[in-house]
Motif scaffolding. Sequence first.
Motif, PDB file in Angstrom:
ATOM      1  N   TYR A  11     158.520  -0.222  30.591  1.00 59.15           N
ATOM      2  CA  TYR A  11     157.501  -0.923  29.807  1.00 59.15           C
ATOM      3  C   TYR A  11     157.699  -2.433  29.835  1.00 59.15           C
ATOM      4  O   TYR A  11     156.732  -3.188  30.002  1.00 59.15           O
ATOM      5  CB  TYR A  11     157.538  -0.419  28.367  1.00 59.15           C
ATOM      6  N   PRO A  16     150.604  -6.911  29.696  1.00 63.12           N
ATOM      7  CA  PRO A  16     149.530  -6.132  29.067  1.00 63.12           C
ATOM      8  C   PRO A  16     148.315  -5.940  29.963  1.00 63.12           C
ATOM      9  O   PRO A  16     147.547  -4.991  29.779  1.00 63.12           O
ATOM     10  CB  PRO A  16     149.177  -6.957  27.832  1.00 63.12           C
ATOM     11  N   TYR A  54     159.227   4.176  28.450  1.00 61.84           N
ATOM     12  CA  TYR A  54     159.634   3.375  27.293  1.00 61.84           C
ATOM     13  C   TYR A  54     161.108   3.575  26.930  1.00 61.84           C
ATOM     14  O   TYR A  54     161.599   2.935  25.997  1.00 61.84           O
ATOM     15  CB  TYR A  54     158.774   3.750  26.077  1.00 61.84           C
ATOM     16  N   ASP A  69     160.587   1.802  17.939  1.00 57.23           N
ATOM     17  CA  ASP A  69     160.195   0.671  18.790  1.00 57.23           C
ATOM     18  C   ASP A  69     159.371   1.150  19.977  1.00 57.23           C
ATOM     19  O   ASP A  69     158.373   0.516  20.364  1.00 57.23           O
ATOM     20  CB  ASP A  69     161.437  -0.063  19.319  1.00 57.23           C
ATOM     21  N   LYS A  90     155.886   1.938  18.928  1.00 51.50           N
ATOM     22  CA  LYS A  90     155.142   0.691  18.728  1.00 51.50           C
ATOM     23  C   LYS A  90     154.688   0.117  20.076  1.00 51.50           C
ATOM     24  O   LYS A  90     153.564  -0.384  20.206  1.00 51.50           O
ATOM     25  CB  LYS A  90     156.009  -0.342  17.996  1.00 51.50           C
ATOM     26  N   ASN A  91     155.562   0.201  21.066  1.00 48.50           N
ATOM     27  CA  ASN A  91     155.208  -0.301  22.399  1.00 48.50           C
ATOM     28  C   ASN A  91     154.092   0.541  23.021  1.00 48.50           C
ATOM     29  O   ASN A  91     153.232   0.010  23.723  1.00 48.50           O
ATOM     30  CB  ASN A  91     156.438  -0.310  23.293  1.00 48.50           C
ATOM     31  N   GLU A 116     151.807   2.049  21.273  1.00 49.80           N
ATOM     32  CA  GLU A 116     150.609   1.634  20.537  1.00 49.80           C
ATOM     33  C   GLU A 116     150.029   0.350  21.149  1.00 49.80           C
ATOM     34  O   GLU A 116     148.797   0.209  21.277  1.00 49.80           O
ATOM     35  CB  GLU A 116     150.943   1.418  19.067  1.00 49.80           C
ATOM     36  N   ALA A 117     150.919  -0.564  21.549  1.00 53.28           N
ATOM     37  CA  ALA A 117     150.467  -1.803  22.203  1.00 53.28           C
ATOM     38  C   ALA A 117     149.836  -1.496  23.558  1.00 53.28           C
ATOM     39  O   ALA A 117     148.833  -2.114  23.946  1.00 53.28           O
ATOM     40  CB  ALA A 117     151.643  -2.772  22.364  1.00 53.28           C
ATOM     41  N   THR A 118     150.428  -0.541  24.271  1.00 52.77           N
ATOM     42  CA  THR A 118     149.864  -0.125  25.556  1.00 52.77           C
ATOM     43  C   THR A 118     148.459   0.430  25.362  1.00 52.77           C
ATOM     44  O   THR A 118     147.542   0.125  26.134  1.00 52.77           O
ATOM     45  CB  THR A 118     150.755   0.946  26.216  1.00 52.77           C
ATOM     46  N   LYS A 119     148.276   1.239  24.322  1.00 53.08           N
ATOM     47  CA  LYS A 119     146.961   1.833  24.048  1.00 53.08           C
ATOM     48  C   LYS A 119     145.924   0.736  23.792  1.00 53.08           C
ATOM     49  O   LYS A 119     144.786   0.808  24.281  1.00 53.08           O
ATOM     50  CB  LYS A 119     147.077   2.759  22.827  1.00 53.08           C
ATOM     51  N   GLN A 120     146.314  -0.290  23.049  1.00 53.69           N
ATOM     52  CA  GLN A 120     145.392  -1.394  22.788  1.00 53.69           C
ATOM     53  C   GLN A 120     145.026  -2.120  24.080  1.00 53.69           C
ATOM     54  O   GLN A 120     143.864  -2.491  24.287  1.00 53.69           O
ATOM     55  CB  GLN A 120     146.007  -2.383  21.785  1.00 53.69           C
ATOM     56  N   SER A 121     146.020  -2.291  24.941  1.00 53.39           N
ATOM     57  CA  SER A 121     145.753  -2.938  26.232  1.00 53.39           C
ATOM     58  C   SER A 121     144.822  -2.086  27.083  1.00 53.39           C
ATOM     59  O   SER A 121     143.956  -2.610  27.798  1.00 53.39           O
ATOM     60  CB  SER A 121     147.072  -3.177  26.981  1.00 53.39           C
TER      61      SER A 121
END
Length: 354
Positions: free
Chosen positions: A90, A95, A106, A129, A132-133, A135-140
């Motif tokens: 990751y 992003p 991850y 953690d 959370k990473n 979740e950030a990937t999903k947003q990207s």
Amino acid sequence: MERYLVVLIVVIAMVMIPCSSSASLVTFIFGDSLTEVGNNNYLQLSLAKSNYPHYGVDFNGGKATGRFTNGRTIGDIISDKLGISSPPPYLSLSPTDDAILKGVNYASGGAGILNETGLYFIERLSFDDQIKNFEATKQSMKTKIGDEAANKLCNEAVYFIGIGSNDYVNNFLQPFLEDGQQYTHDEFLGLLISTLGEQLTRLHQVGARKMVFHGLGPLGCIPSQRAKSSRGQCLGQVNLWVQQFNSKVKKLIATLNAHLPSSQLIFADTYQAVLDLIENPSAYGFKVSNTSCCNVDTKLGGLCLPNSKLCSNRSDYVFWDAFHPSDAANVVLAEHFFSTIISKSPSPAPQPSH
């Protein structure tokens, strides 16, 4: 259709995908040093790293990549069997990188279910953690391909999760850490299971449906634990605790499957297979299973340092260092893990509540 048939069909589909369409299979990997492929290399202060010789000596190119073995991880081998590339770390991706749409790893050496696990490594990505990473990937993903496509991708992806070893080896079993003094094992196990339940539920909320949780192996038989025995034997109490952990996780997964809509969680129990590999190494083509190929100092962490001496034939050894299997052993373990998730027929469970 009953839930167990749905799950079984999903798993069979995972491994029976024709080569022509296998590129569409997306996998996300969560875990610790058993499946890490280099995330900790990007954590400047982390003491849980393997980006130096002799790690990677049998990997493609012969150089260390951040994998805690001499070659491939179980995740690498399973990816190859699925006909896809092993997902990249990751922290190596931006992003906007298109690679996030094809799968991400991850996993982080030293990581645990509990955030305090592996505290003395200074930096590592705990399971929280890692989620959370993701979740950030999903947003990207949503930014790149839109909400509907991102949700579909995450729902159809396969999630491999292997974590919990460090919660024992680098937490509860360390006499100088608080958890081992503060809790009885029953209390500690309760904390692990309740925390894990919350974490798997969070993954489900982000879109994970097809999750495979890899149970713990006999930690009492790894070289770092054998070193605590005056005769170099497996630590029976540690193995008993591990079996209790696996039993509780299996029950947790059954409960989650019954209550989380469209959840398809599978518990892959390879404890007995790993124990048999250690107790009967010759049956699998190995000669040594009670110590590691790399001559390590268990008092100084048990990793294979650049000045360590290696065994003459790496394929003879089940263990590479004081904690991690060799490439040859990972091949055997991946084969068993693969056959386990194919043949597993979970017990019928009620339809999820809505």
